[in-house]
Design an enzyme around this catalytic site. Structure first.
Site, PDB file in Angstrom:
ATOM      1  CE1 TYR A  80     -11.090 120.599  19.519  1.00  0.00           C
ATOM      2  CE2 TYR A  80     -12.483 118.826  18.731  1.00  0.00           C
ATOM      3  CZ  TYR A  80     -11.239 119.222  19.283  1.00  0.00           C
ATOM      4  OH  TYR A  80     -10.288 118.175  19.409  1.00  0.00           O
ATOM      5  CB  SER A 127     -11.092 115.896  16.131  1.00  0.00           C
ATOM      6  OG  SER A 127     -12.000 115.572  16.904  1.00  0.00           O
TER       7      SER A 127
END
Length: 251
Positions: A156, A143
């Site tokens: 995350y 990501s």
């Protein structure tokens, strides 16, 4: 793209980016193993692939369980005789978007288990099979949050930075073994994960778009195209890289 007849596992292929990746591989005539812990969603992906004359097989797996990934890979090899491409896509976000001091232990452990440990399991077991074959290709879905700071999102961010690090380490270790390992780093992309965030924080829609030079979110198909490309035989000299698709956000 040169992935015809390649045997490909895609985890988290029941929806969002994972479903798009599975469908794109099938579109390019790969043999796709659609894997997810949600049987209904996985079957929807399978049905769409088959409706378009693609080849797909369903093998359910929870990426947080080592034995599930062992079963996933062993069944794939028993059906097709090999595993050419492993796409570690399955991922989750936290239930609560809050600062680090207020973060829940539940969110920390759950996100790390899926996004980090799950990718490690997939990498390790795929590597064992690929070493036996003498070749292979791993694509990890990281990501933009694994490349730059991301506030109110520590689990995350930590998990995606870890995926980038694991990708580079494994790429270095297996570069002489005819095994490539790369990561795709999407920015804000239309997906169930983003939908969940915007459903609880609707004010973030305009805020997020304001930091994207293209002023829109990415589409799952755009991410899928990059995954198929990096996994194809047209990119044989590329390993250990992070390919960022973010509409210019990182600029």
């Amino acid at each position: 793209m040169q992935v015809k007849d390649k045997v490909v596992i895609v985890t988290g292929a029941g929806s969002g980016i994972g479903a798009a990746i599975a469908k794109h591989f099938a579109k390019h005539n790969a043999k796709v193993i659609v894997s997810d812990y949600n049987a209904e969603k996985a079957r929807n992906t399978i049905n769409e692939i088959k409706a378009n004359q693609g080849e797909a097989t369903l093998i359910l797996a929870d990426v947080t369980k080592y034995e599930d990934i062992e079963n996933l890979i062993s069944k794939t090899v028993s059906v097709y005789g090999r595993l050419d491409i492993m796409v570690n896509n399955a991922g989750v976000g936290p239930k609560n978007v809050v600062r680090t001091a207020d973060y829940t232990l539940e969110d920390w452990h759950n996100v790390i288990a899926v996004n980090q440990t799950g990718v490690f399991y997939g990498m390790q077991l795929a590597l064992k099979q690929m070493l036996l074959q003498g070749e292979g290709n791993i694509v990890n879905i990281a990501s933009l949050a694994g490349l730059k700071a991301s506030r109110n999102n520590i689990s995350y961010s930590a998990s995606k930075f870890a995926v980038v690090g694991m990708t580079k380490s494994a790429a270095l270790e297996y570069a002489t073994k005819n095994i490539r390992v790369n990561a795709i780093c999407p920015g804000y992309t239309e997906s169930p994960l983003l939908d969940k965030l915007l459903a609880t924080h609707s004010e973030m829609d305009q805020r997020l778009k304001s930091v994207i030079p293209m002023k829109r979110y990415g589409y799952p198909d755009e991410i899928a195209e990059a995954v198929v490309w990096i996994a194809s035989d047209t990119t044989k000299f590329i390993t250990g890289q992070t390919i960022t698709l973010d509409g210019g956000t990182s600029l």
